[in-house]
Write a protein that holds these residues in place. Structure first.
Motif, PDB file in Angstrom:
ATOM      1  N   GLU A 116     -88.205 -63.117  20.739  1.00  0.00           N
ATOM      2  CA  GLU A 116     -89.101 -61.845  21.036  1.00  0.00           C
ATOM      3  C   GLU A 116     -90.092 -62.213  19.399  1.00  0.00           C
ATOM      4  O   GLU A 116     -90.286 -60.484  19.062  1.00  0.00           O
ATOM      5  N   GLY A 117     -90.721 -62.733  18.907  1.00  0.00           N
ATOM      6  CA  GLY A 117     -91.454 -62.581  18.010  1.00  0.00           C
ATOM      7  C   GLY A 117     -90.372 -62.604  16.258  1.00  0.00           C
ATOM      8  O   GLY A 117     -91.208 -62.413  15.656  1.00  0.00           O
ATOM      9  N   ARG A 118     -89.330 -62.626  16.553  1.00  0.00           N
ATOM     10  CA  ARG A 118     -88.897 -61.965  14.873  1.00  0.00           C
ATOM     11  C   ARG A 118     -87.619 -63.003  14.660  1.00  0.00           C
ATOM     12  O   ARG A 118     -86.548 -62.994  15.566  1.00  0.00           O
ATOM     13  N   VAL A 119     -87.058 -62.758  13.078  1.00  0.00           N
ATOM     14  CA  VAL A 119     -85.633 -63.528  12.763  1.00  0.00           C
ATOM     15  C   VAL A 119     -84.693 -63.090  13.045  1.00  0.00           C
ATOM     16  O   VAL A 119     -84.330 -61.717  13.056  1.00  0.00           O
ATOM     17  N   ILE A 120     -83.706 -64.229  13.670  1.00  0.00           N
ATOM     18  CA  ILE A 120     -82.561 -63.716  14.033  1.00  0.00           C
ATOM     19  C   ILE A 120     -81.213 -63.411  12.957  1.00  0.00           C
ATOM     20  O   ILE A 120     -81.186 -64.834  12.588  1.00  0.00           O
ATOM     21  N   ASP A 121     -81.343 -62.010  12.804  1.00  0.00           N
ATOM     22  CA  ASP A 121     -79.560 -62.428  11.881  1.00  0.00           C
ATOM     23  C   ASP A 121     -79.426 -63.592  10.488  1.00  0.00           C
ATOM     24  O   ASP A 121     -79.030 -63.563  10.189  1.00  0.00           O
ATOM     25  N   GLU A 122     -81.468 -62.820   9.453  1.00  0.00           N
ATOM     26  CA  GLU A 122     -81.372 -64.345   8.806  1.00  0.00           C
ATOM     27  C   GLU A 122     -81.372 -62.994   7.453  1.00  0.00           C
ATOM     28  O   GLU A 122     -82.227 -62.199   7.839  1.00  0.00           O
ATOM     29  N   PRO A 123     -80.754 -63.432   6.165  1.00  0.00           N
ATOM     30  CA  PRO A 123     -81.271 -62.635   5.102  1.00  0.00           C
ATOM     31  C   PRO A 123     -82.621 -62.230   4.292  1.00  0.00           C
ATOM     32  O   PRO A 123     -82.660 -61.920   3.546  1.00  0.00           O
ATOM     33  N   TYR A 124     -83.426 -63.320   4.990  1.00  0.00           N
ATOM     34  CA  TYR A 124     -84.858 -63.096   4.953  1.00  0.00           C
ATOM     35  C   TYR A 124     -86.165 -62.819   5.707  1.00  0.00           C
ATOM     36  O   TYR A 124     -85.489 -62.399   7.081  1.00  0.00           O
ATOM     37  N   PRO A 125     -86.566 -62.118   5.399  1.00  0.00           N
ATOM     38  CA  PRO A 125     -88.046 -61.281   6.372  1.00  0.00           C
ATOM     39  C   PRO A 125     -88.685 -62.000   6.161  1.00  0.00           C
ATOM     40  O   PRO A 125     -88.951 -63.414   6.560  1.00  0.00           O
ATOM     41  N   ASP A 126     -89.653 -61.846   7.395  1.00  0.00           N
ATOM     42  CA  ASP A 126     -90.418 -62.730   8.676  1.00  0.00           C
ATOM     43  C   ASP A 126     -91.370 -63.295   7.304  1.00  0.00           C
ATOM     44  O   ASP A 126     -91.781 -62.190   6.966  1.00  0.00           O
TER      45      ASP A 126
END
Length: 144
Positions: A116-126
């Motif tokens: 859905e256009g976003r990074v999943i459960d990573e500590p880094y921002p998009d």
């Protein structure tokens, strides 16, 4: 290259009957993570064919399940973790967007999944890493 120290996120061990698919995905991902990039992209591209795009909830659940059953994937093995999460999603008929990329200052490489256009459960921002390899869900080509 040394890895920065980290604290493990709390992991919840699922019941034995819920570990089979995540463990299978982790086992499949381990040799795939050793492939050269072009071969890895080809294999993941084949796996993604015909799958529906995964939702953020489905991708997050897959990543959480993989981390719960594999300490290797829970710590610093982002490539195997992201491949295993994508494979686990594929077992359920969906595919997140799998990506591998870099940042330049200081140099670091990373692999992750998006939905859905976003990074999943990573500590880094998009946008923190620049994608170099992307395998998105694709529909099979039909010949007339």
């Amino acid at each position: 290259m040394t890895s920065p120290p980290c604290a493990l996120q709390p992991r919840t061990r699922p019941p034995l009957h819920q570990r089979l698919l995540p463990l299978t995905a982790v086992a499949i991902a381990r040799p795939l993570a050793k492939l050269p990039p072009r071969h890895l992209r080809a294999v993941l591209g084949t796996l993604s064919t015909g799958a529906r795009p995964g939702t953020a909830a489905q991708a997050s659940a897959a990543r959480t399940a993989v981390v719960a059953v594999s300490l290797r994937c829970a710590v610093h093995n982002c490539l195997q973790r992201s491949i295993a999460a994508a494979v686990l999603c594929r077992f359920k008929g969906v595919w997140p967007t799998w990506q591998a990329g870099v940042r330049t200052t200081p140099f670091a490489a990373h692999a992750w999944i998006e939905a859905e256009g976003r990074v999943i459960d990573e500590p880094y921002p998009d946008g923190y890493f620049r994608p170099l390899l992307t395998v998105a869900p694709k529909q099979p080509t039909r010949t007339a």
